[in-house]
Design a protein around this motif. Structure first.
Motif, PDB file in Angstrom:
ATOM      1  N   TRP A 379       0.832  -1.200   0.000  1.00  0.00           N
ATOM      2  CA  TRP A 379       0.000   0.000   0.000  1.00  0.00           C
ATOM      3  C   TRP A 379       0.868   1.253   0.000  1.00  0.00           C
ATOM      4  CZ3 TRP A 379      -0.965   4.114   3.366  1.00  0.00           C
ATOM      5  CH2 TRP A 379      -2.112   4.869   3.074  1.00  0.00           C
ATOM      6  N   MET A 380       1.933   1.272   0.828  1.00  0.00           N
ATOM      7  CA  MET A 380       2.831   2.422   0.865  1.00  0.00           C
ATOM      8  C   MET A 380       3.559   2.582  -0.464  1.00  0.00           C
ATOM      9  SD  MET A 380       2.533   4.081   3.652  1.00  0.00           S
ATOM     10  CE  MET A 380       3.993   5.100   3.485  1.00  0.00           C
ATOM     11  N   ALA A 381       3.897   1.469  -1.107  1.00  0.00           N
ATOM     12  CA  ALA A 381       4.579   1.530  -2.394  1.00  0.00           C
ATOM     13  C   ALA A 381       3.728   2.256  -3.434  1.00  0.00           C
ATOM     14  CB  ALA A 381       4.907   0.119  -2.877  1.00  0.00           C
ATOM     15  N   VAL A 382       2.453   1.941  -3.471  1.00  0.00           N
ATOM     16  CA  VAL A 382       1.564   2.572  -4.443  1.00  0.00           C
ATOM     17  C   VAL A 382       1.310   4.029  -4.070  1.00  0.00           C
ATOM     18  CG1 VAL A 382      -0.784   2.556  -5.375  1.00  0.00           C
ATOM     19  CG2 VAL A 382       0.488   0.424  -5.166  1.00  0.00           C
ATOM     20  N   LYS A 383       1.066   4.310  -2.796  1.00  0.00           N
ATOM     21  CA  LYS A 383       0.779   5.674  -2.371  1.00  0.00           C
ATOM     22  C   LYS A 383       1.962   6.604  -2.619  1.00  0.00           C
ATOM     23  CE  LYS A 383      -2.227   7.254  -0.360  1.00  0.00           C
ATOM     24  NZ  LYS A 383      -3.350   8.090  -0.874  1.00  0.00           N
ATOM     25  N   GLN A 384       3.178   6.131  -2.359  1.00  0.00           N
ATOM     26  CA  GLN A 384       4.350   6.980  -2.523  1.00  0.00           C
ATOM     27  C   GLN A 384       4.781   7.103  -3.980  1.00  0.00           C
ATOM     28  OE1 GLN A 384       7.494   5.745   0.157  1.00  0.00           O
ATOM     29  NE2 GLN A 384       6.090   5.628   1.895  1.00  0.00           N
ATOM     30  N   LEU A 397      -3.951  -2.377  -6.371  1.00  0.00           N
ATOM     31  CA  LEU A 397      -3.248  -3.517  -5.772  1.00  0.00           C
ATOM     32  C   LEU A 397      -4.043  -4.803  -5.950  1.00  0.00           C
ATOM     33  CD1 LEU A 397      -1.954  -1.764  -2.547  1.00  0.00           C
ATOM     34  CD2 LEU A 397      -0.510  -2.875  -4.269  1.00  0.00           C
ATOM     35  N   ALA A 398      -5.357  -4.722  -5.761  1.00  0.00           N
ATOM     36  CA  ALA A 398      -6.191  -5.906  -5.950  1.00  0.00           C
ATOM     37  C   ALA A 398      -6.113  -6.386  -7.389  1.00  0.00           C
ATOM     38  CB  ALA A 398      -7.641  -5.596  -5.564  1.00  0.00           C
ATOM     39  N   GLY A 399      -6.093  -5.442  -8.334  1.00  0.00           N
ATOM     40  CA  GLY A 399      -5.980  -5.812  -9.739  1.00  0.00           C
ATOM     41  C   GLY A 399      -4.665  -6.471 -10.074  1.00  0.00           C
ATOM     42  N   ALA A 400      -3.624  -6.161  -9.279  1.00  0.00           N
ATOM     43  CA  ALA A 400      -2.315  -6.780  -9.480  1.00  0.00           C
ATOM     44  C   ALA A 400      -2.183  -8.109  -8.745  1.00  0.00           C
ATOM     45  CB  ALA A 400      -1.207  -5.832  -9.023  1.00  0.00           C
ATOM     46  N   GLY A 401      -3.269  -8.576  -8.140  1.00  0.00           N
ATOM     47  CA  GLY A 401      -3.245  -9.883  -7.492  1.00  0.00           C
ATOM     48  C   GLY A 401      -2.794  -9.852  -6.046  1.00  0.00           C
ATOM     49  N   ILE A 402      -2.864  -8.688  -5.404  1.00  0.00           N
ATOM     50  CA  ILE A 402      -2.448  -8.565  -4.007  1.00  0.00           C
ATOM     51  C   ILE A 402      -3.702  -8.348  -3.171  1.00  0.00           C
ATOM     52  CG2 ILE A 402      -1.051  -7.248  -2.369  1.00  0.00           C
ATOM     53  CD1 ILE A 402       0.795  -6.564  -4.730  1.00  0.00           C
ATOM     54  N   ILE A 404      -6.498  -7.870  -0.051  1.00  0.00           N
ATOM     55  CA  ILE A 404      -6.680  -6.796   0.927  1.00  0.00           C
ATOM     56  C   ILE A 404      -5.773  -6.993   2.132  1.00  0.00           C
ATOM     57  CG2 ILE A 404      -8.310  -5.743   2.532  1.00  0.00           C
ATOM     58  CD1 ILE A 404      -8.796  -4.893  -0.308  1.00  0.00           C
ATOM     59  N   ASP A 405      -5.715  -8.217   2.658  1.00  0.00           N
ATOM     60  CA  ASP A 405      -4.887  -8.492   3.837  1.00  0.00           C
ATOM     61  C   ASP A 405      -3.410  -8.262   3.547  1.00  0.00           C
ATOM     62  OD1 ASP A 405      -7.148  -9.169   5.237  1.00  0.00           O
ATOM     63  OD2 ASP A 405      -6.907 -11.333   4.961  1.00  0.00           O
ATOM     64  N   ALA A 406      -2.968  -8.619   2.348  1.00  0.00           N
ATOM     65  CA  ALA A 406      -1.551  -8.498   2.005  1.00  0.00           C
ATOM     66  C   ALA A 406      -1.138  -7.062   1.698  1.00  0.00           C
ATOM     67  CB  ALA A 406      -1.226  -9.386   0.807  1.00  0.00           C
ATOM     68  N   GLN A 407      -2.102  -6.198   1.423  1.00  0.00           N
ATOM     69  CA  GLN A 407      -1.770  -4.833   1.000  1.00  0.00           C
ATOM     70  C   GLN A 407      -1.098  -4.018   2.091  1.00  0.00           C
ATOM     71  OE1 GLN A 407      -5.280  -3.011  -0.693  1.00  0.00           O
ATOM     72  NE2 GLN A 407      -5.513  -4.608  -2.260  1.00  0.00           N
ATOM     73  N   THR A 408      -1.405  -4.298   3.333  1.00  0.00           N
ATOM     74  CA  THR A 408      -0.802  -3.557   4.438  1.00  0.00           C
ATOM     75  C   THR A 408       0.161  -4.419   5.252  1.00  0.00           C
ATOM     76  OG1 THR A 408      -2.789  -4.041   5.745  1.00  0.00           O
ATOM     77  CG2 THR A 408      -2.681  -1.899   4.661  1.00  0.00           C
ATOM     78  N   ALA A 409       0.451  -5.603   4.766  1.00  0.00           N
ATOM     79  CA  ALA A 409       1.448  -6.472   5.394  1.00  0.00           C
ATOM     80  C   ALA A 409       2.825  -6.129   4.818  1.00  0.00           C
ATOM     81  CB  ALA A 409       1.106  -7.935   5.153  1.00  0.00           C
ATOM     82  N   PRO A 410       3.913  -6.532   5.477  1.00  0.00           N
ATOM     83  CA  PRO A 410       5.246  -6.228   4.946  1.00  0.00           C
ATOM     84  C   PRO A 410       5.449  -6.773   3.533  1.00  0.00           C
ATOM     85  CG  PRO A 410       5.401  -6.984   7.215  1.00  0.00           C
ATOM     86  CD  PRO A 410       3.972  -7.189   6.797  1.00  0.00           C
ATOM     87  N   VAL A 411       6.145  -6.005   2.704  1.00  0.00           N
ATOM     88  CA  VAL A 411       6.447  -6.438   1.337  1.00  0.00           C
ATOM     89  C   VAL A 411       7.181  -7.774   1.343  1.00  0.00           C
ATOM     90  CG1 VAL A 411       7.826  -5.887  -0.708  1.00  0.00           C
ATOM     91  CG2 VAL A 411       6.456  -4.111   0.370  1.00  0.00           C
ATOM     92  N   THR A 412       7.991  -8.015   2.371  1.00  0.00           N
ATOM     93  CA  THR A 412       8.785  -9.245   2.436  1.00  0.00           C
ATOM     94  C   THR A 412       7.920 -10.500   2.485  1.00  0.00           C
ATOM     95  OG1 THR A 412       8.921  -8.938   4.847  1.00  0.00           O
ATOM     96  CG2 THR A 412      10.773  -8.156   3.524  1.00  0.00           C
ATOM     97  N   ARG A 413       6.651 -10.360   2.857  1.00  0.00           N
ATOM     98  CA  ARG A 413       5.775 -11.534   2.944  1.00  0.00           C
ATOM     99  C   ARG A 413       5.170 -11.924   1.594  1.00  0.00           C
ATOM    100  NH1 ARG A 413       2.191 -10.490   8.446  1.00  0.00           N
ATOM    101  NH2 ARG A 413       3.955 -10.234   9.906  1.00  0.00           N
TER     102      ARG A 413
END
Length: 504
Positions: A379-384, A397-402, A404-413
């Motif tokens: 989420w921060m990646a897209v906003k920034q 983000l949803a359209g890219a296959g990510i 809702i739960d994963a959107q605010t989780a760490p990118v590393t996950r």
């Protein structure tokens, strides 16, 4: 006689990955396992290797079957070991000393240099770690060799060595390879299993021919489904007419006939299935902000060196125009990534040998997707990277296959495929007119590769890309640059370079 038989296998994790999977592997089979990211390929290989369990179903191996599995990443206990000792670790303790000569022959066949053999696994590149895992699996001389994404992180030369090594396996050794590398699958397999949530399909053909057969099969299923639905509608219309007549006339026979017609329609509808529709792992879309400049990039005899100043090659005078899609080919260590980094730096600070048009806007993605390290969450990646509102960011983000739960989780996950799609999404939001792409297909499944190919071609954006994916280069590139004899030269046919790199 089959080496291993899979019967009515199903696997459920957070969702059902596959059900009713049945197939067998005979001696000498070379099976390509194809599916989108996250659809159970690695899990199926682990189940076949006895390292995981299915939800239901059976896996039956022949008596004394020896199975070896080369996963995508080395287990933790191997990281401190040297390349050589990690391979030796695969042998039984009693056999390791007496059979160590086999390791030397195997590593010679895989063209592993002496200095690589002595290096710790944790300090090896992803490509050398892949080679080590292959060697561990092969050294036990298995009846069945299971490979999970064996070409990931390999350059074209190493892929050529891998293909020749697999071709030289004993004829009765079977192999199953899960891979997104279409050219590799065509070269090394004689069967293809398309793993699907329901009704996985197996063809006795290498990938490209099998894909054509699969598309014909799905199209036939669609036609049959449409015919069945027409019959269902006709049966129900006939039943409705008879029902009205039966009610008006009081005929018990017509009432029975009406019930029979309705039951026939229900049964036909229940067993009819349309052709398979793959659940998308997320779309990939790029943009082209456009430019009036004819030459976007001009390179005037730049000298490309290693970080310590050693000469790699000279570029000569070259340029990239609007709409050019330039593939940069060369052996590992030839300087491909150094050129891309030099270009990226040149557009930030003045470089007398590299100039960009005033309207140039760059989108950059490296093979490690390190540009994502600057962001804590998707989420921060897209906003920034954009001026999107919160709902718009979540929708993208949803359209890219990510999810809702994963959107605010760490990118590393995120999985490798999700990270690749996120990187492409950020690129699009930057709205470049020139892309610098270093191994953009590394973590993409075949669906993702097709989407990226289509976007690059349809948007008409200029790009310079490094890729070891032969099918991707053939589909996308309009021009080919090759590093040869410390020079950067333009060539007409990428296959000439591929053949040269694969044969060494």
């Amino acid at each position: 006689m089959s080496l291993i038989a899979i019967k009515d296998l199903s696997l459920t994790r957070n969702a059902s990955l596959f059900v009713g999977l049945s197939f067998s592997i005979a001696r000498g089979d070379r099976l390509g396992l194809v599916a989108a990211n996250g659809r159970g390929k690695s899990s199926l290989l682990r189940i076949m290797a006895g390292e995981d369990e299915a939800t239901t179903g059976t896996v039956t191996g022949s008596r004394g079957l020896a199975v070896a599995f080369a996963p995508q990443n080395p287990p933790q206990h191997l990281l401190p070991l040297s390349f050589y000792d990690a391979v030796r670790d695969a042998l039984a303790t009693d056999d390791a000393e007496a059979e160590s000569w086999r390791i030397d022959i195997l590593l010679d066949d895989l063209a592993v240099d002496e200095n690589i053999r002595r290096r710790a696994v944790r300090n090896l590149s992803g490509g050398w770690q892949r080679t080590m895992l292959l060697a561990r699996a092969a050294v036990v001389e298995p009846d069945l060799l299971l490979l999970d994404e064996p070409t990931n992180h390999l350059d074209i030369g190493r892929i050529g060595i891998l293909e020749r090594f697999l071709a030289a396996l004993p004829r009765d050794c079977a192999m199953v390879a899960a891979s997104h590398d279409r050219a590799f699958l065509d070269d090394v397999t004689n069967r293809t299993l398309f793993l699907r949530p329901e009704e996985s399909t197996d063809f006795a053909l290498p990938y490209s021919n099998a894909l054509q057969a699969l598309e014909e099969y799905d199209a036939a299923r669609d036609r049959q489904f449409e015919n069945d639905m027409r019959k269902v509608r006709a049966l129900r219309q006939q039943a409705a007419k008879l029902k009205n007549i039966g009610i008006n006339s009081g005929s018990d026979l017509l009432v029975v006939k009406t019930k029979q017609l309705s039951e026939r329609a229900d049964k036909l509808e229940e067993r009819s299935r349309p052709g398979h529709q793959e659940r998308s792992a997320g779309t990939i879309k790029l943009s082209n902000s456009g430019t009036h400049a004819k030459a976007l990039v001009t390179i005037d005899d730049a000298t490309i060196t290693t970080p310590d100043g050693r000469l790699l090659f000279r570029t000569g005078r070259l340029w990239i125009e609007k709409g050019d899609r330039v593939a940069l080919l060369g052996a590992n260590g030839a300087g491909k990534t150094q050129l891309v980094k030099r270009l990226q730096a040149a557009f930030v600070t003045q470089d007398p040998n590299i100039r960009g048009a005033a309207s140039l806007r760059i989108g950059y993605s490296d093979q490690a997707l390190s540009q994502l390290d600057a962001f804590s969450t998707p989420w921060m990646a897209v906003k920034q990277s954009s001026g999107l509102t919160d709902p718009q960011a979540r929708s993208q983000l949803a359209g890219a296959g990510i999810s809702i739960d994963a959107q605010t989780a760490p990118v590393t996950r995120l999985s490798g495929g999700q990270k690749a799609r996120l990187a492409m999404l950020i690129l699009r939001l930057v709205q470049p007119n020139f892309y610098l792409l270093d191994e953009p297909t590394n973590h993409l499944d075949i669906e993702g590769q097709d989407l990226l190919e289509g976007e690059l071609v349809e948007q008409g954006a200029a790009c310079l890309l490094i890729s070891h994916d032969r099918a991707f280069v053939r589909a996308v590139a309009t021009r080919v640059w090759a590093i040869s004899d410390r020079k950067l030269v333009e060539v007409d046919d990428p296959d000439l370079i591929f053949d040269l790199l694969m044969t060494g």
